[in-house]
Design a protein around this motif. Structure first.
Motif, PDB file in Angstrom:
ATOM      1  N   ILE A   1      12.605  -1.963  12.302  1.00 12.85           N
ATOM      2  CA  ILE A   1      12.792  -2.492  10.948  1.00 12.85           C
ATOM      3  C   ILE A   1      11.594  -2.080  10.107  1.00 12.85           C
ATOM      4  CG2 ILE A   1      12.991  -4.577   9.541  1.00 12.85           C
ATOM      5  CD1 ILE A   1      14.173  -5.950  12.038  1.00 12.85           C
ATOM      6  N   VAL A   2      11.847  -1.511   8.938  1.00 17.04           N
ATOM      7  CA  VAL A   2      10.781  -1.127   8.015  1.00 17.04           C
ATOM      8  C   VAL A   2      10.932  -1.983   6.763  1.00 17.04           C
ATOM      9  CG1 VAL A   2       9.812   0.728   6.612  1.00 17.04           C
ATOM     10  CG2 VAL A   2      10.718   1.232   8.899  1.00 17.04           C
ATOM     11  N   LEU A   3       9.855  -2.676   6.410  1.00 15.30           N
ATOM     12  CA  LEU A   3       9.857  -3.514   5.215  1.00 15.30           C
ATOM     13  C   LEU A   3       8.973  -2.878   4.157  1.00 15.30           C
ATOM     14  CD1 LEU A   3       9.398  -6.963   6.968  1.00 15.30           C
ATOM     15  CD2 LEU A   3      11.533  -5.939   6.163  1.00 15.30           C
ATOM     16  N   PRO A   4       9.466  -2.798   2.935  1.00 14.02           N
ATOM     17  CA  PRO A   4       8.629  -2.218   1.875  1.00 14.02           C
ATOM     18  C   PRO A   4       7.520  -3.192   1.468  1.00 14.02           C
ATOM     19  CG  PRO A   4      10.649  -3.064   0.944  1.00 14.02           C
ATOM     20  CD  PRO A   4      10.763  -3.211   2.450  1.00 14.02           C
ATOM     21  N   THR A   5       6.464  -2.657   0.948  1.00 11.50           N
ATOM     22  CA  THR A   5       5.374  -3.478   0.433  1.00 11.50           C
ATOM     23  C   THR A   5       5.634  -3.710  -1.048  1.00 11.50           C
ATOM     24  OG1 THR A   5       3.862  -2.502   2.011  1.00 11.50           O
ATOM     25  CG2 THR A   5       2.885  -3.618   0.143  1.00 11.50           C
ATOM     26  N   VAL A   6       5.779  -4.963  -1.403  1.00  6.99           N
ATOM     27  CA  VAL A   6       6.059  -5.316  -2.793  1.00  6.99           C
ATOM     28  C   VAL A   6       5.064  -6.386  -3.229  1.00  6.99           C
ATOM     29  CG1 VAL A   6       7.781  -6.264  -4.379  1.00  6.99           C
ATOM     30  CG2 VAL A   6       8.504  -4.845  -2.446  1.00  6.99           C
ATOM     31  N   GLY A   7       4.344  -6.121  -4.285  1.00  8.63           N
ATOM     32  CA  GLY A   7       3.442  -7.120  -4.840  1.00  8.63           C
ATOM     33  C   GLY A   7       2.126  -7.278  -4.095  1.00  8.63           C
ATOM     34  N   SER A   8       1.762  -6.324  -3.251  1.00  8.45           N
ATOM     35  CA  SER A   8       0.496  -6.424  -2.521  1.00  8.45           C
ATOM     36  C   SER A   8      -0.675  -6.057  -3.426  1.00  8.45           C
ATOM     37  CB  SER A   8       0.498  -5.489  -1.317  1.00  8.45           C
ATOM     38  OG  SER A   8       1.449  -5.920  -0.371  1.00  8.45           O
ATOM     39  N   ALA A   9      -1.837  -6.576  -3.081  1.00 14.23           N
ATOM     40  CA  ALA A   9      -3.045  -6.273  -3.846  1.00 14.23           C
ATOM     41  C   ALA A   9      -3.409  -4.807  -3.668  1.00 14.23           C
ATOM     42  CB  ALA A   9      -4.200  -7.151  -3.371  1.00 14.23           C
ATOM     43  N   GLU A  10      -3.868  -4.183  -4.732  1.00 13.50           N
ATOM     44  CA  GLU A  10      -4.277  -2.782  -4.681  1.00 13.50           C
ATOM     45  C   GLU A  10      -5.380  -2.565  -3.644  1.00 13.50           C
ATOM     46  OE1 GLU A  10      -2.885  -0.118  -6.114  1.00 13.50           O
ATOM     47  OE2 GLU A  10      -1.336  -1.480  -6.812  1.00 13.50           O
ATOM     48  N   GLU A  11      -6.266  -3.544  -3.503  1.00 10.38           N
ATOM     49  CA  GLU A  11      -7.346  -3.432  -2.515  1.00 10.38           C
ATOM     50  C   GLU A  11      -6.783  -3.365  -1.093  1.00 10.38           C
ATOM     51  OE1 GLU A  11      -8.798  -5.575  -6.119  1.00 10.38           O
ATOM     52  OE2 GLU A  11      -7.121  -5.867  -4.777  1.00 10.38           O
ATOM     53  N   TYR A  12      -5.762  -4.149  -0.839  1.00 16.54           N
ATOM     54  CA  TYR A  12      -5.129  -4.135   0.482  1.00 16.54           C
ATOM     55  C   TYR A  12      -4.439  -2.797   0.735  1.00 16.54           C
ATOM     56  CZ  TYR A  12      -2.024  -5.022   4.337  1.00 16.54           C
ATOM     57  OH  TYR A  12      -1.362  -4.917   5.531  1.00 16.54           O
ATOM     58  N   LEU A  13      -3.705  -2.318  -0.241  1.00 19.95           N
ATOM     59  CA  LEU A  13      -3.020  -1.030  -0.087  1.00 19.95           C
ATOM     60  C   LEU A  13      -4.015   0.097   0.133  1.00 19.95           C
ATOM     61  CD1 LEU A  13      -0.280  -1.451  -2.830  1.00 19.95           C
ATOM     62  CD2 LEU A  13      -0.056  -1.790  -0.357  1.00 19.95           C
ATOM     63  N   ALA A  14      -5.139   0.053  -0.543  1.00 21.20           N
ATOM     64  CA  ALA A  14      -6.182   1.066  -0.342  1.00 21.20           C
ATOM     65  C   ALA A  14      -6.731   0.978   1.082  1.00 21.20           C
ATOM     66  CB  ALA A  14      -7.304   0.888  -1.366  1.00 21.20           C
ATOM     67  N   TRP A  15      -6.863  -0.239   1.608  1.00 22.81           N
ATOM     68  CA  TRP A  15      -7.337  -0.428   2.978  1.00 22.81           C
ATOM     69  C   TRP A  15      -6.354   0.192   3.974  1.00 22.81           C
ATOM     70  CZ3 TRP A  15      -5.009  -3.098   7.010  1.00 22.81           C
ATOM     71  CH2 TRP A  15      -5.772  -3.236   8.156  1.00 22.81           C
ATOM     72  N   VAL A  16      -5.057  -0.011   3.775  1.00 22.03           N
ATOM     73  CA  VAL A  16      -4.053   0.556   4.669  1.00 22.03           C
ATOM     74  C   VAL A  16      -4.135   2.076   4.665  1.00 22.03           C
ATOM     75  CG1 VAL A  16      -1.580   0.838   5.117  1.00 22.03           C
ATOM     76  CG2 VAL A  16      -2.476  -1.417   4.514  1.00 22.03           C
ATOM     77  N   VAL A  17      -4.250   2.668   3.493  1.00 23.55           N
ATOM     78  CA  VAL A  17      -4.364   4.128   3.389  1.00 23.55           C
ATOM     79  C   VAL A  17      -5.605   4.608   4.140  1.00 23.55           C
ATOM     80  CG1 VAL A  17      -4.769   6.043   1.794  1.00 23.55           C
ATOM     81  CG2 VAL A  17      -3.040   4.318   1.255  1.00 23.55           C
ATOM     82  N   LYS A  18      -6.723   3.922   3.936  1.00 18.08           N
ATOM     83  CA  LYS A  18      -7.976   4.298   4.613  1.00 18.08           C
ATOM     84  C   LYS A  18      -7.835   4.181   6.126  1.00 18.08           C
ATOM     85  CE  LYS A  18     -12.732   2.821   5.183  1.00 18.08           C
ATOM     86  NZ  LYS A  18     -13.621   1.701   5.020  1.00 18.08           N
ATOM     87  N   GLU A  19      -7.249   3.096   6.609  1.00 17.68           N
ATOM     88  CA  GLU A  19      -7.139   2.843   8.036  1.00 17.68           C
ATOM     89  C   GLU A  19      -6.142   3.768   8.735  1.00 17.68           C
ATOM     90  OE1 GLU A  19      -8.993   0.698  10.024  1.00 17.68           O
ATOM     91  OE2 GLU A  19     -10.199   0.667   8.203  1.00 17.68           O
ATOM     92  N   THR A  20      -5.198   4.316   7.992  1.00 16.12           N
ATOM     93  CA  THR A  20      -4.197   5.195   8.612  1.00 16.12           C
ATOM     94  C   THR A  20      -4.483   6.668   8.363  1.00 16.12           C
ATOM     95  OG1 THR A  20      -2.732   5.005   6.679  1.00 16.12           O
ATOM     96  CG2 THR A  20      -2.372   3.434   8.478  1.00 16.12           C
TER      97      THR A  20
END
Length: 59
Positions: free
Chosen positions: A37-56
């Motif tokens: 199951i893949v869930l889209p990210t909706v309404g997340s903080a930009e800081e969190y999304l930047a962290w995910v990009v950095k970590e992956t």
């Protein structure tokens, strides 16, 4: 009917890496057709999304 213990695994990644993660999970999973199951990210903080990009990011 199988009576095996099941575990839930949550992974955080970017949309661009979903196919790569799916291939890895399916290669490692003991079942022929694991639940996926893949869930889209909706309404997340930009800081969190930047962290995910950095970590992956690929090293």
């Amino acid at each position: 009917m199988a009576h095996e213990r099941e575990y839930r695994l949550s992974c955080k990644t970017t949309a661009e890496k979903v196919d790569e993660l799916r291939a890895w999970v399916h290669a490692q999973h003991p079942h022929e057709v694991p639940q996926w199951i893949v869930l889209p990210t909706v309404g997340s903080a930009e800081e969190y999304l930047a962290w995910v990009v950095k970590e992956t990011a690929t090293v």
